[in-house]
Each structure stands twice: as structure tokens, then as C-alpha cells.
Design a protein around this motif. Structure first.
Motif, short mmCIF file in Angstrom:
data_model
loop_
_atom_site.label_atom_id
_atom_site.label_comp_id
_atom_site.label_asym_id
_atom_site.label_seq_id
_atom_site.Cartn_x
_atom_site.Cartn_y
_atom_site.Cartn_z
N UNK A 495 -11.76 3.83 -7.11
CA UNK A 495 -11.60 5.27 -7.54
C UNK A 495 -11.51 6.04 -5.84
N UNK A 496 -12.56 5.72 -4.97
CA UNK A 496 -12.83 6.09 -3.88
C UNK A 496 -11.33 5.54 -2.83
N UNK A 497 -10.91 4.28 -2.98
CA UNK A 497 -10.21 4.03 -2.11
C UNK A 497 -8.48 4.55 -2.56
N UNK A 498 -8.19 4.74 -3.95
CA UNK A 498 -6.99 5.07 -4.33
C UNK A 498 -6.92 6.70 -4.50
N UNK A 499 -7.89 7.46 -4.57
CA UNK A 499 -7.91 9.13 -4.64
C UNK A 499 -7.72 9.38 -3.22
N UNK A 500 -7.98 8.67 -1.98
CA UNK A 500 -8.04 8.91 -0.99
C UNK A 500 -6.42 9.23 -0.56
N UNK A 501 -6.30 10.21 0.37
CA UNK A 501 -4.84 10.41 0.84
C UNK A 501 -4.00 9.12 1.57
N UNK A 503 -2.41 6.79 3.66
CA UNK A 503 -2.55 6.59 5.17
C UNK A 503 -0.94 6.77 6.01
N UNK A 504 0.04 6.60 5.00
CA UNK A 504 1.36 6.34 5.39
C UNK A 504 2.11 7.68 5.01
N UNK A 505 1.97 8.34 4.00
CA UNK A 505 2.69 9.37 3.55
C UNK A 505 2.06 10.78 3.50
N UNK A 506 0.62 10.72 3.44
CA UNK A 506 -0.15 11.92 3.38
C UNK A 506 0.44 12.86 2.14
N UNK A 507 0.87 12.34 1.29
CA UNK A 507 1.24 13.12 0.11
C UNK A 507 0.35 12.91 -0.93
N UNK A 508 -0.92 12.74 -0.94
CA UNK A 508 -1.60 12.78 -2.13
C UNK A 508 -2.30 11.23 -2.41
N UNK A 509 -2.87 11.31 -3.68
CA UNK A 509 -3.25 9.57 -4.14
C UNK A 509 -2.53 8.91 -4.11
N UNK A 510 -2.92 7.76 -3.99
CA UNK A 510 -1.89 6.44 -4.16
C UNK A 510 -1.79 6.14 -5.72
N UNK A 511 -0.73 5.43 -5.97
CA UNK A 511 -0.38 5.12 -7.39
C UNK A 511 -0.24 3.39 -7.17
N UNK A 512 -1.28 2.88 -7.29
CA UNK A 512 -1.10 1.30 -7.19
C UNK A 512 -1.22 0.62 -8.70
N UNK A 513 0.11 0.17 -8.78
CA UNK A 513 0.46 -0.64 -10.04
C UNK A 513 -0.65 -1.38 -10.43
N UNK A 514 -0.72 -1.50 -11.91
CA UNK A 514 -1.76 -2.52 -12.61
C UNK A 514 -0.92 -3.75 -12.77
#
Length: 762
Positions: A495-501, A503-514
Motif C-alpha cells: 500500500x505504501x509503495x503503490x499509493x505514493x506518487x 516517480x515517472x509521471x507524477x500523476x497520482x498512485x500507481x496502478x500495478x496489474x495483478x
């Protein structure tokens, strides 16, 4: 027409030199060197270094043949692109969309060796004191072996590609450097709705408790990880656990807190926990553990059995050591090495102890099933962290008892609940980041679980909706650095890694596929191989039929009725609570509560024999057979890349082919009867399955039947390997056919097989 020159003149001598090089080829050598070929890059994938020409060896007898091409290292994979003209392989029916057969995900690299003449040396870092090797040998975690020759490569390029591969595969890295973060940043719209239960909301846990008829407490106070960072945002504990107990548990970082896993239909339940070190003078921890054990006992009939898995199962270090020895027999550099190891192959595998560890885990799960099913007793399993062997045993118990978890979505939900949400340390156990100070934490615990599942699958195939191909792909997907499922050590870290902004786009939380979104890796045609064609679905009961009595639960049908306890007396709790509390306080949390004369193995044998005498119900209790050759080698996973052991037109693929044809014919007959209105039993057909239409049994059987009908073209490693990929010597040594007499073909079947040990490899 040839010119003969002037009449009467002497003809010139005929030239004897014949050129086999065309003028076009001569001119092409004078042109600038051609541009290196690169693979089709994924979103966010960046090329670090490349080299050409590089010779990729084939796996023949001495590994001297090969193909020239370009060797590329990116932030996702090591890729080899052949210089030969690429033609579309229409025979490849099972293709991964993320990486091909010549690609190695960086996270999948296990070891790298340098080839110096005829010697092989393990590489541990990019800086070498001596000269750089002329050959790179890569052993993968999915048991593939790649060999690249740098002899024909420019010295500068060879050094650069060698250093690049070693650095990005073996050197310690930050979690944010994993390709998943670059890939997800460029695929923000990839998130979809899954059919798999993710257990990331209160609704998921409430529905699971309702499904299993559990009666425990749902904890929601840890949503921001304020109580325990090692536990998920939502979890379930016994109803008797109080808020004061949570405050005490905070002192132990959540250890000792019994986490609910599953409830039996009779009322008892399975719990797991991390052990709290108990000191003789430490009354706080002793009283805390007594209260937790008491809370588990109050869940049902004030009964509980405990087991410290650290005392009865191998340690993680022993698991890692055993598997390290075991996998070496399948990492074959050339066919010569294989035939050398073939002399004592089975005995060598047994001596590694890996199959025995699988047997021990299944045995322990069988003992827990006996306590829940036969003795109607709550069970609390524990170990040091509570997220390794506890996950293995708790998952196996639920597979044996609950038919829902034997479906494809059910197994995925089980893994999501017990492993991902349960806090298994995937990052450390798989050594994803190659941290030197954490190498001692590496252990293939999740693979051990999949091995046990495969044993159940091959013993009771009709009970499982998923196939062994699915399990093999799942074991491979652990080392694909695209998905978030197997990437983190805990839910809090995820949660802490994916909810951070980003680092490449600075456009919000990451959406990492499952990983459960299989469309990221495979198309619908390939996903059809995830379904077991011999799976027996549960028939739908006709609701119009009047029931004369209430039937027993399906899981009870596998055991004699005498195996269950009678309900307790009304005054049970008042009369027995005090004495039970005294007994529990004096009981060490390390052994089953059995009589001195009873042993778990002997009791489990009686339980298994009683179950075996009952009619087999594929939707009831399933127990593993553990004696003798019942525990086998997972052939598809371990032998699929070794050409010498392939059976063309035989093996499991031939059996699957025939079954697919027969079931396809049955489905066709049912459709004809339905169209003609002459199907009086059609109401007994199973309801629509809980999986996508692309993987429905009807579509899957039709496709597989058409595909596998000509199984003589396929090998026993299908669908991972097709026949056209390799050309090599027959599996059977040349000395074998000499001993066979083909003068009377009718008597071949009656002739004794003197080479059964060699042929039974697959």
C-alpha cells in the motif's frame, strides 16, 4: 549464346575458377554494418546495452551449434533476437505476450556462470580480476538454461554486455527500480474488475465468513496500519479477543494474535499465528498467550489443538538447501550432462529430500484435517513469523476440505487470502532484490505449496477445475517483474509503495496489474489450457424434487457418522471452563493434545483408511496418498525444457487429447438432444461456471479437441514446447532398439520391457 571469337584464331583457355558469391553479396560487405535488431519493447521498457554478433548455443550433445543474433539487456529482460529471418510460428499455441522463448525476465535469473575454455565459473559480480569469459551461461528460476558465446563479438561490446547483464541481474537494487513501477506508470488504465476475491475490503471478509458460516470478529481498526504493520488492513480473530488484547498484542507487533483462516461447517475453525517467545519469568507474554489460546477454544465447544510447525516441519534453511540440490538435476547445459545424471536419477532425486518435505507438509495438513473433520476441534497452527509454513498448511487444509478452492477462481482467492493478504514475505523468500544481507532468508515456500497442490491434482484430477499447466504458469509468474501480487513482503509495504506518487509521471498512485488478470500475459486461446478437461462439476439439484429429510453436508459423506462428536450438554461451559483453563495454561504450545499412546501418524492412517472405504466424492473431503511412489516429480515443470525426455505423440498430452475428444463428443450429443427437445435430464446439468466465457469447458474442450487430435505432432511438454523447435537424437539410446525383435509385430506388446527404468522417465 557463347561467342567463339574470330575464325581460325586460337580459343582462350576456359577459366577454372568458379565464384559462389554473388556481386550483391560482395557489395553488401562494403556497406556499413547493419543495424542491430531489437525486440518489441513493452511500455516503460528501456534498453541498457546490446551486442552483435552473439552466438546462442542450442542444447545439443556438446553445445557447439547455435544461431547468431543480437543480445539485449533492458530494465525488464535479457533478450536474444536472431539475425535469421523471423517467420511466424503457427505451431506455437501457447504464447506469453510479455516475453518469448528467447527472453529472460531479470527477476527470473537464478545464477550466471562464465565459460573459460572447458571450465565453468560462478559469477557473483560484474568486476572480474582475470579476463572476461568467452561464454555466458544463465540458469533461470523456471529451469531454462541459456548459453551465449562472445567469441565473435567485439571485445568492447562483449565486456559491456557482460557487465550489464551481471549488474542488472545480480546486484542489489531498490524496490522502485523493479520494472513493475515503470510498466504500471505507463499503463494507468489497466486496472479491471476481477472475479477473484482480493480480500482488500470488509465486504470480502464478511462474505467469506458467511460462506463458511464462521462466527468470529472482523477487525477494521487497522485500516491505516496503526495497530499492526505486519498484519493486513482487515482480518478476522476469535470473537473472544477484546480491545485490551489488541493493546497487549501491539507490544509484540501483532505476534500471538490468532488469525482466522477458515471455519468448518460443524462450527470449529482453523487459526494461525506467529509465536511469541515465552520466558519462564515473563508473565506478561505467558498470560497473553493463555488468553489467546482461551479465545480460540471458546470459538467452538471450548476445544483446541495447537501445533508449532517449527518443531515438526523442516526449517526454511532446510527447505532452501533441499530445493537447491533438487533443481540441479534439471538445469542441464547439454545432453551429455543429462545422460551422466540419468544413471542414478531417481535415487539422486530422493536423496535431496525435496520430495520428503512435500510428503511431510501433506502429512501435517492431513492431521489438521482430521482434527477439524473427525474430532470437531479448533486448531491453532503457529511458527516464528506465522506467514511461511503456516500459509502452506492452512491453504492445503482448505483445499482438502472446501471444494470451492479447487476451482480456478477459488484457488486464486485462497492464495490472495492466505499468502498475499496473509503477509507472506515474497520479496525476501524469492530474493527479488538480490540483497546480500537477506540471502539467508531465501526459501521456495510458495513453490512448495504449489508442489503439494500438484500432488493433490495428479491424485484426484476430476476434483480440480484448474490444470497442471495453470500451476506451472503460476510458478513462473512469481518471477515476472510486472505484477504486484508476488512483489512485496506485506500489505503495508504494498500500500505504501503503490499509493505514493509515480516517480515517472507524477500523476497520482500507481496502478500495478495483478497476476490474476491473465489477459496481460495470455490471449483467450492460451488461457483455455488453464482448465482441466476432466474436471467434474457439481450437478445442480432439481429444486422441484421434494426432500424427505435434510441431507448431510457433502463433506460429511466422506467419513463415517461415528467420527463426529455428539453435542455437548447444556452445562458444559459452566462445569468444565475452570478445569479447562487450568489445563490450557499448563499446556505448552508445541504439541498435539493427544493421549500418550496415540501418535499423529497412526491416527491419521486410521482416518485415511476410514475415508478411503467411503464412496469417493470429488466435491467432498479429499485426502492425499503419501506412501511409496504416490508422491511424484512434477514432470511438466521440471522436464519441459529438456529435449531428451520428450515423448512425441505420448505422455499427458496424448491422454488429454483423447479425453478432450470424448468430452467434446458428449457435449455435441447434449446439444443435439437439447435442440430436439429430447433431453429429460438436462435440468441436472451444472449451472453456468464462475469463470470467463473464454475459458468455459465447452469452448476449451472444442478448441483442445481440435488442437490435440493430431497429438503425434506434439510432445509431452506441450503446450510449452512444440516439436518443430528442436532437432535432436531419439530419447531411447541406440543400444535399446538392438535388443528388440521386430520379426513378429504381434508379439511386441507381450515382450518384457527390459528398459522400463529408462522409458519411465516421463
Amino acid at each position: 549464346m557463347l561467342s567463339l571469337g574470330s575464325s581460325g584464331g586460337k580459343q582462350p583457355a576456359k577459366p577454372s575458377f568458379v565464384s559462389y558469391v554473388t556481386p550483391e553479396e560482395i557489395n553488401s560487405e562494403k556497406e556499413s554494418p547493419k543495424k542491430e535488431k531489437l525486440p518489441a519493447l513493452l511500455p516503460g521498457e528501456v534498453v541498457f546495452c546490446s551486442a552483435n554478433p552473439v552466438l546462442k548455443y542450442t542444447q545439443d550433445e556438446f553445445s557447439q551449434r547455435g544461431v547468431f543474433g543480437t543480445l539485449v539487456c533492458t530494465n525488464f529482460r535479457i533478450s536474444f533476437v536472431s539475425d535469421e529471418a523471423q517467420t511466424e510460428d503457427t505451431s506455437q499455441h501457447f504464447k506469453n505476450k510479455l516475453y518469448g522463448q528467447n527472453d529472460i525476465p531479470l527477476m527470473c535469473v537464478d545464477h550466471i556462470y562464465g565459460g573459460y575454455d572447458d571450465k565453468k565459473k560462478l559469477i557473483t559480480g560484474p568486476q572480474l580480476k582475470n579476463k572476461y569469459p568467452s561464454k555466458i551461461i544463465i540458469h533461470c528460476k523456471d529451469l531454462r538454461v541459456f548459453q551465449y558465446c562472445l567469441t565473435f563479438t567485439d571485445e568492447k561490446d562483449a565486456k559491456k554486455i557482460f557487465q550489464g547483464i551481471v549488474h542488472h541481474c545480480l546486484e542489489s537494487k531498490s524496490l522502485k527500480c523493479v520494472f513493475a513501477f515503470s510498466y504500471s506508470a505507463n499503463n494507468a488504465e489497466m486496472q479491471r474488475k476481477w472475479r477473484t476475491v482480493m480480500f482488500d475490503s470488509t465486504d470480502d471478509w464478511v462474505q467469506e465468513m458467511k460462506r463458511t458460516k464462521g462466527n468470529c470478529r472482523l477487525v477494521t481498526e487497522n485500516q491505516a496500519f496503526e495497530l499492526f504493520q505486519r498484519l493486513p488492513q482487515y482480518f478476522i480473530v476469535p470473537a473472544a479477543v477484546t480491545d485490551e488484547d489488541f493493546q497487549t498484542a501491539k507490544k509484540f507487533s501483532g505476534k500471538g494474535l490468532p488469525i482466522w483462516c477458515w471455519s468448518h461447517h460443524s462450527g470449529c475453525a482453523l487459526f494461525k499465528t506467529a509465536t511469541v517467545p515465552l520466558m519462564q519469568e515473563d508473565t506478561v507474554s505467558q498470560n497473553y498467550m493463555d488468553r489467546m489460546l482461551n479465545a480460540v477454544a471458546q470459538n467452538h465447544l471450548y476445544s483446541v489443538k495447537t501445533e508449532d510447525l517449527g518443531d515438526t516441519l523442516p526449517s526454511l534453511q532446510e527447505v532452501q538447501l533441499s530445493y537447491s540440490k533438487f533443481k540441479q538435476f534439471f538445469l542441464i547445459d547439454n545432453s551429455t550432462d543429462f545422460w551422466v545424471s540419468d544413471v542414478k536419477w531417481f535415487s539422486s532425486l530422493e536423496n535431496t529430500g525435496w520430495l520428503d518435505i512435500i510428503r511431510q507438509c501433506l502429512q501435517k495438513a492431513l492431521e489438521v484435517v482430521e482434527c477439524l473433520e473427525k474430532e470437531n476441534t479448533n486448531v491453532l497452527i503457529m511458527e516464528e513469523e506465522g506467514s511461511d509454513l503456516c500459509c502452506v498448511i492452512s491453504s492445503l487444509v482448505q483445499l482438502m476440505l472446501d471444494p470451492f478452492y479447487r476451482t480456478l477462481t477459488g484457488l486464486q482467492s485462497l492464495i490472495q487470502k492466505e499468502w498475499v493478504t496473509g503477509g507472506h514475505n515474497f520479496q525476501d523468500r524469492c530474493n527479488h532484490l538480490h540483497h546480500k544481507d537477506k540471502e539467508h532468508l531465501q526459501a521456495p515456500v510458495f513453490l512448495l505449496f504449489l508442489e503439494c497442490v500438484w500432488q493433490l491434482l495428479q491424485q484426484h484430477s476430476p476434483a480440480f477445475q484448474f490444470s497442471e499447466t495453470y500451476l506451472t504458469v503460476l510458478s513462473d509468474s512469481v518471477h515476472v517483474p510486472v505484477f504486484s501480487t508476488f512483489l512485496f513482503n506485506s500489505i503495508q509495504q504494498r500500500v505504501s509503495m503503490l499509493t505514493a506518487e509515480s516517480p515517472h509521471t507524477q500523476r497520482g498512485p500507481l496502478s500495478c496489474p495483478t497476476v490474476w488478470d491473465w489477459s496481460v500475459q495470455f490471449d483467450c486461446r492460451s488461457q483455455e489450457f488453464f482448465i482441466n478437461p476432466v474436471y467434474t462439476e457439481k450437478l445442480r439439484v432439481d429444486k422441484t424434487t421434494k426432500k424427505s429429510h435434510r441431507p448431510k453436508h457433502t463433506r460429511q459423506l466422506s467419513l463415517p457418522s461415528s467420527a463426529f462428536k455428539t453435542p455437548p450438554k447444556k452445562g458444559f461451559f459452566k462445569e468444565e471452563t475452570d478445569s479447562l483453563k487450568k489445563m490450557l495454561r499448563g499446556k505448552r504450545l508445541s504439541r498435539w493434545m493427544l493421549s500418550p499412546d496415540a501418535s499423529p501418524q497412526g491416527s491419521s492412517r486410521e482416518f485415511y483408511e476410514a475415508w478411503q472405504r467411503r464412496p469417493l466424492d470429488y466435491h467432498g473431503v479429499l485426502l492425499p496418498q503419501l506412501e511409496g511412489p504416490a508422491v511424484r516429480v512434477w514432470m511438466q515443470r521440471y522436464l519441459r525444457w529438456i529435449p531428451e525426455v520428450q515423448i512425441f505423440g505420448g505422455g499427458a498430452v496424448a491422454l488429454t487429447s483423447r479425453l478432450a475428444e470424448l468430452q467434446g463428443e458428449v457435449q455435441d450429443l447434449l446439444r443435439r438432444l437439447e435442440r430436439q427437445g429430447r433431453g429429460p435430464y438436462l435440468h441436472d446439468r451444472p449451472p453456468p461456471p464462475p469463470y470467463p466465457a473464454a475459458t468455459s469447458p465447452t469452448l476449451q474442450l472444442t478448441s483442445q479437441s481440435h488442437l490435440l487430435r493430431s497429438s503425434v505432432r506434439l510432445s509431452s511438454s506441450f503446450p510449452f514446447i512444440s516439436v518443430r523447435n528442436w532437432s535432436f537424437k531419439p530419447v531411447i539410446p541406440t543400444s535399446v532398439p538392438q535388443g528388440l525383435s521386430f520379426t513378429d509385430p504381434d508379439n511386441i506388446a507381450d515382450k518384457e520391457d527390459e528398459y522400463s527404468e529408462t522409458i519411465s522417465l516421463v
